[in-house]
Design a protein around this motif. Structure first.
Motif, PDB file in Angstrom:
ATOM      1  N   ASN A   1       0.896  -0.900  -0.121  1.00 22.66           N
ATOM      2  CA  ASN A   1       0.113  -0.466   0.226  1.00 22.66           C
ATOM      3  C   ASN A   1       0.826   1.434   0.127  1.00 22.66           C
ATOM      4  O   ASN A   1       0.638   2.016  -0.437  1.00 22.66           O
ATOM      5  CB  ASN A   1      -1.125  -0.170   1.107  1.00 22.66           C
ATOM      6  CG  ASN A   1      -2.346  -1.282   0.960  1.00 22.66           C
ATOM      7  OD1 ASN A   1      -2.614  -1.389   0.287  1.00 22.66           O
ATOM      8  ND2 ASN A   1      -2.676  -1.535   2.555  1.00 22.66           N
ATOM      9  N   GLY A   2       2.133   1.092   1.188  1.00 25.97           N
ATOM     10  CA  GLY A   2       2.701   2.248   1.117  1.00 25.97           C
ATOM     11  C   GLY A   2       3.618   2.599  -1.132  1.00 25.97           C
ATOM     12  O   GLY A   2       3.313   3.538  -1.052  1.00 25.97           O
TER      13      GLY A   2
ATOM     14  N   LYS B   1       2.145   1.532  -3.304  1.00 25.31           N
ATOM     15  CA  LYS B   1       0.862   1.856  -4.650  1.00 25.31           C
ATOM     16  C   LYS B   1       1.471   4.007  -4.112  1.00 25.31           C
ATOM     17  O   LYS B   1       0.612   3.979  -4.837  1.00 25.31           O
ATOM     18  CB  LYS B   1      -0.263   1.894  -3.820  1.00 25.31           C
ATOM     19  CG  LYS B   1      -1.706   1.726  -5.171  1.00 25.31           C
ATOM     20  CD  LYS B   1      -2.922   1.037  -4.975  1.00 25.31           C
ATOM     21  CE  LYS B   1      -3.693   1.575  -5.524  1.00 25.31           C
ATOM     22  NZ  LYS B   1      -4.939  -0.059  -4.675  1.00 25.31           N
ATOM     23  N   ASN B   2       0.352   4.207  -2.831  1.00 25.68           N
ATOM     24  CA  ASN B   2       0.493   5.411  -2.157  1.00 25.68           C
ATOM     25  C   ASN B   2       1.583   5.980  -3.067  1.00 25.68           C
ATOM     26  O   ASN B   2       0.994   7.762  -3.206  1.00 25.68           O
ATOM     27  CB  ASN B   2       0.715   5.678  -0.937  1.00 25.68           C
ATOM     28  CG  ASN B   2      -0.374   6.735  -0.285  1.00 25.68           C
ATOM     29  OD1 ASN B   2      -0.475   7.558  -0.923  1.00 25.68           O
ATOM     30  ND2 ASN B   2       0.686   7.323   0.080  1.00 25.68           N
ATOM     31  N   LEU B   3       2.821   6.103  -2.798  1.00 29.07           N
ATOM     32  CA  LEU B   3       3.804   6.936  -2.823  1.00 29.07           C
ATOM     33  C   LEU B   3       3.599   6.647  -4.611  1.00 29.07           C
ATOM     34  O   LEU B   3       4.165   8.202  -5.473  1.00 29.07           O
ATOM     35  CB  LEU B   3       5.488   6.157  -2.946  1.00 29.07           C
ATOM     36  CG  LEU B   3       5.950   6.745  -3.030  1.00 29.07           C
ATOM     37  CD1 LEU B   3       6.308   8.046  -2.998  1.00 29.07           C
ATOM     38  CD2 LEU B   3       7.774   5.840  -2.457  1.00 29.07           C
ATOM     39  N   LYS B   4       3.227   5.942  -5.703  1.00 29.85           N
ATOM     40  CA  LYS B   4       3.497   5.991  -7.006  1.00 29.85           C
ATOM     41  C   LYS B   4       2.038   7.087  -7.673  1.00 29.85           C
ATOM     42  O   LYS B   4       2.582   8.240  -8.424  1.00 29.85           O
ATOM     43  CB  LYS B   4       2.615   4.862  -7.314  1.00 29.85           C
ATOM     44  CG  LYS B   4       2.890   5.011  -8.847  1.00 29.85           C
ATOM     45  CD  LYS B   4       2.387   3.134  -9.664  1.00 29.85           C
ATOM     46  CE  LYS B   4       1.956   3.240 -11.359  1.00 29.85           C
ATOM     47  NZ  LYS B   4       1.634   2.201 -11.691  1.00 29.85           N
ATOM     48  N   GLN B   5       1.453   7.157  -6.881  1.00 31.03           N
ATOM     49  CA  GLN B   5       0.129   7.850  -6.444  1.00 31.03           C
ATOM     50  C   GLN B   5       0.553   9.632  -6.654  1.00 31.03           C
ATOM     51  O   GLN B   5       0.347  10.348  -7.142  1.00 31.03           O
ATOM     52  CB  GLN B   5      -1.633   7.884  -5.580  1.00 31.03           C
ATOM     53  CG  GLN B   5      -1.818   6.302  -6.349  1.00 31.03           C
ATOM     54  CD  GLN B   5      -3.022   5.921  -5.148  1.00 31.03           C
ATOM     55  OE1 GLN B   5      -3.132   6.254  -3.968  1.00 31.03           O
ATOM     56  NE2 GLN B   5      -4.243   5.149  -5.637  1.00 31.03           N
ATOM     57  N   VAL B   6       1.138   9.535  -5.057  1.00 32.09           N
ATOM     58  CA  VAL B   6       1.659  10.590  -4.885  1.00 32.09           C
ATOM     59  C   VAL B   6       2.503  11.225  -5.932  1.00 32.09           C
ATOM     60  O   VAL B   6       2.140  12.876  -6.472  1.00 32.09           O
ATOM     61  CB  VAL B   6       2.775  10.504  -4.044  1.00 32.09           C
ATOM     62  CG1 VAL B   6       3.108  11.765  -3.504  1.00 32.09           C
ATOM     63  CG2 VAL B   6       1.779  10.532  -2.712  1.00 32.09           C
TER      64      VAL B   6
ATOM     65  N   HIS C   1       7.180  11.659   1.084  1.00 29.60           N
ATOM     66  CA  HIS C   1       6.948  10.481   0.972  1.00 29.60           C
ATOM     67  C   HIS C   1       8.002   9.687   0.892  1.00 29.60           C
ATOM     68  O   HIS C   1       7.492   8.110   1.171  1.00 29.60           O
ATOM     69  CB  HIS C   1       5.523  10.489  -0.196  1.00 29.60           C
ATOM     70  CG  HIS C   1       4.461  10.891   0.398  1.00 29.60           C
ATOM     71  ND1 HIS C   1       4.147  12.127   0.630  1.00 29.60           N
ATOM     72  CD2 HIS C   1       3.140  10.192   1.245  1.00 29.60           C
ATOM     73  CE1 HIS C   1       2.720  12.501   0.414  1.00 29.60           C
ATOM     74  NE2 HIS C   1       2.422  11.443   1.189  1.00 29.60           N
TER      75      HIS C   1
ATOM     76  N   LEU D   1      -5.959  13.959  -3.064  1.00 32.39           N
ATOM     77  CA  LEU D   1      -4.482  13.352  -2.158  1.00 32.39           C
ATOM     78  C   LEU D   1      -4.473  13.198  -0.428  1.00 32.39           C
ATOM     79  O   LEU D   1      -5.258  14.798  -1.083  1.00 32.39           O
ATOM     80  CB  LEU D   1      -3.933  13.829  -2.629  1.00 32.39           C
ATOM     81  CG  LEU D   1      -2.966  13.270  -4.388  1.00 32.39           C
ATOM     82  CD1 LEU D   1      -1.401  14.468  -4.346  1.00 32.39           C
ATOM     83  CD2 LEU D   1      -2.491  12.105  -4.078  1.00 32.39           C
TER      84      LEU D   1
ATOM     85  N   SER E   1       1.043  15.544   2.950  1.00 30.59           N
ATOM     86  CA  SER E   1       2.641  14.652   3.416  1.00 30.59           C
ATOM     87  C   SER E   1       2.316  13.691   4.963  1.00 30.59           C
ATOM     88  O   SER E   1       2.285  14.897   5.526  1.00 30.59           O
ATOM     89  CB  SER E   1       3.635  15.722   3.169  1.00 30.59           C
ATOM     90  OG  SER E   1       4.522  16.288   4.722  1.00 30.59           O
TER      91      SER E   1
END
Length: 451
Positions: free
Chosen positions: A2-3, A5-10, A137, A203, A206
């Motif tokens: 999940n981390g 995936k979240n970083l990719k979205q960021v 992030h 989003l 941070s």
């Protein structure tokens, strides 16, 4: 998982917004000759007058950095760069709606000035917000790798500008493009901003900012603390003169001095000059992220300083080559060149674009790592916008003013535009070697200023 995936979205959300803001900011520079014909009275000085107004967006950026930096440090990174995105998109769209000088007289350049100032305010908050949001992030050993994607948005934004302008001009007759076609790239911004805002609006904040907020350690007055915190002004000056101003002037030279030199000194056709710069920019694009990632392993300075040296050596050679290959007979009118000459000029342009990638790639994370978390947004944005905005952003205006000066002979005048960039580059080499600290081992959680 999940981390990650979240970083990719960021990264996607931050890069998309930065890309669109650079598209908006750079478009008016590319179309400066066209804007000068439509929004200014006839005369030899109208291109210089246009550049003066276009460059105003760079000069106001330190003020914008304090405004958006205050919001970013006080109210959150996300809120700051969402506001800057909307301001930039609205201003760009309205530039495409300005009536001509023939219709409203001096209100036309006045409207351009106001809208360019709005763009300058907007981008001053966007860039620092995007870099900080991604870096805060990212894991420590990968900060350069991930922020490198944000660094690549400037050349990609330029590439999209060139592609949109080239395609619009190609699909129209010269008369149609001159009549209203030049407005289309500006109007397109509204659609691009809408897409970016949709991507960004969901989003979260941070994690480092949330931790500071939870602990009650947010700055009460980030602008005041930026200037009052012990040692912080020294760090700002080192950031500006130890690389940031030089990086900006290298980028301006690789992009706009190149474009204007090909068009106005070598007298190469408009679309050919666009094609040359576009090809070089495309080839250099991957190196912006590559050198940012490389700095994670060997350090920021060990990447930036060789890039400065390469720029200092190659700049005069490349511009001499532009003239020797693009206009060997010294023609004083617009002319076509062969495919071989076009490829040679694209190769020369690539060398300068490559040098700018070496310097600019790690520059964002280098600037960020200098400053403590609670005043990071304001401090980084202010340093960046003094160096990249006021000093580096004045490159085209100062270059054109020197070129127009009667002091220099007609032979030297086209090349005198390089004097200002070379001064900034040499200054950065000296300051960086003598005083600038290495930062890649710095902790972003460290609340003490870096020295």
């Amino acid at each position: 998982m999940n981390g990650q995936k979240n970083l990719k979205q960021v990264i996607i959300a931050s890069a998309t917004g930065s890309l669109i803001e650079w598209y908006d900011l750079l478009l008016a520079i590319i179309l400066s000759p066209t804007l000068s014909r439509h929004l200014f009275p006839e005369g030899e000085s109208r291109f210089l007058e246009t550049l003066a107004i276009v460059v105003s967006s760079y000069l106001i950026r330190p003020l914008g950095s304090l405004v958006f930096g205050f919001i970013g440090d006080k109210s959150g990174r996300k809120k700051s760069f969402l506001l800057s995105l909307l301001l930039m998109g609205g201003a760009t769209f309205l530039i495409g709606c300005i009536p001509t000088f023939g219709d409203i007289g001096w209100l036309a350049p006045l409207a351009l000035l106001i809208l360019r100032l709005c763009q300058g305010l907007a981008v001053s908050g966007e860039y620092a917000g995007g870099i900080i949001y991604v870096a805060e992030h990212a894991p420590k050993g990968k900060r350069g790798f991930y922020t490198g994607f944000i660094q690549a948005t400037i050349p990609l934004g330029l590439l999209i500008c060139l592609l949109v302008v080239y395609t619009t001009e190609f699909l129209m007759t010269a008369e149609t493009f001159e009549a209203y076609g030049w407005r289309i790239p500006f109007l397109l911004s509204a659609l691009l901003v809408g897409v970016s805002y949709y991507i960004r609006r969901n989003l979260g904040e941070s994690p480092m900012y949330k931790n500071l907020k939870t602990a009650g350690k947010l700055s009460t007055n980030p602008v005041k603390e930026t200037f009052k915190t012990k040692g912080n002004m020294r760090l700002i000056l080192l950031a500006v003169f130890g690389g940031n101003a030089a990086q900006a002037t290298i980028m301006q030279s690789a992009q706009f001095l190149t474009l204007f030199f090909l068009q106005r000194s070598a007298y190469i056709e408009f679309n050919t000059s666009i094609l040359i710069l576009g090809t070089a920019t495309l080839l250099a694009l991957p190196f912006f992220q590559y050198f940012s990632a490389l700095s994670d392993r060997i350090g920021r300075k060990k990447v930036i300083i060789p890039g400065l040296l390469l720029s200092a050596v190659s700049l005069p050679i490349i511009f001499y080559g532009y003239g020797a290959i693009g206009n060997p007979d010294g023609l004083q009118f617009v002319h076509s060149i062969s495919v071989i000459s076009t490829l040679k000029l694209a190769g020369l342009s690539f060398i300068l674009c490559f040098a700018s990638a070496v310097v600019y790639g790690p520059m964002g994370i280098f600037l960020l790592e200098l400053f403590p978390t609670k005043i990071r947004y304001t401090s980084m944005a202010f340093a960046y916008n003094i160096g990249n905005g006021v000093l580096g952003g004045s490159t085209t205006l100062i270059g054109e003013a020197l070129r127009k000066s009667a002091i220099f002979s007609p032979i030297i005048a086209p090349f005198i535009i390089l004097l200002y960039p070379l001064i900034l580059i040499v200054t950065a080499i000296i300051v960086s070697l003598g005083w600038v600290p290495e930062t890649y081992h710095n902790s972003l959680h460290d609340e003490e200023g870096k020295s």
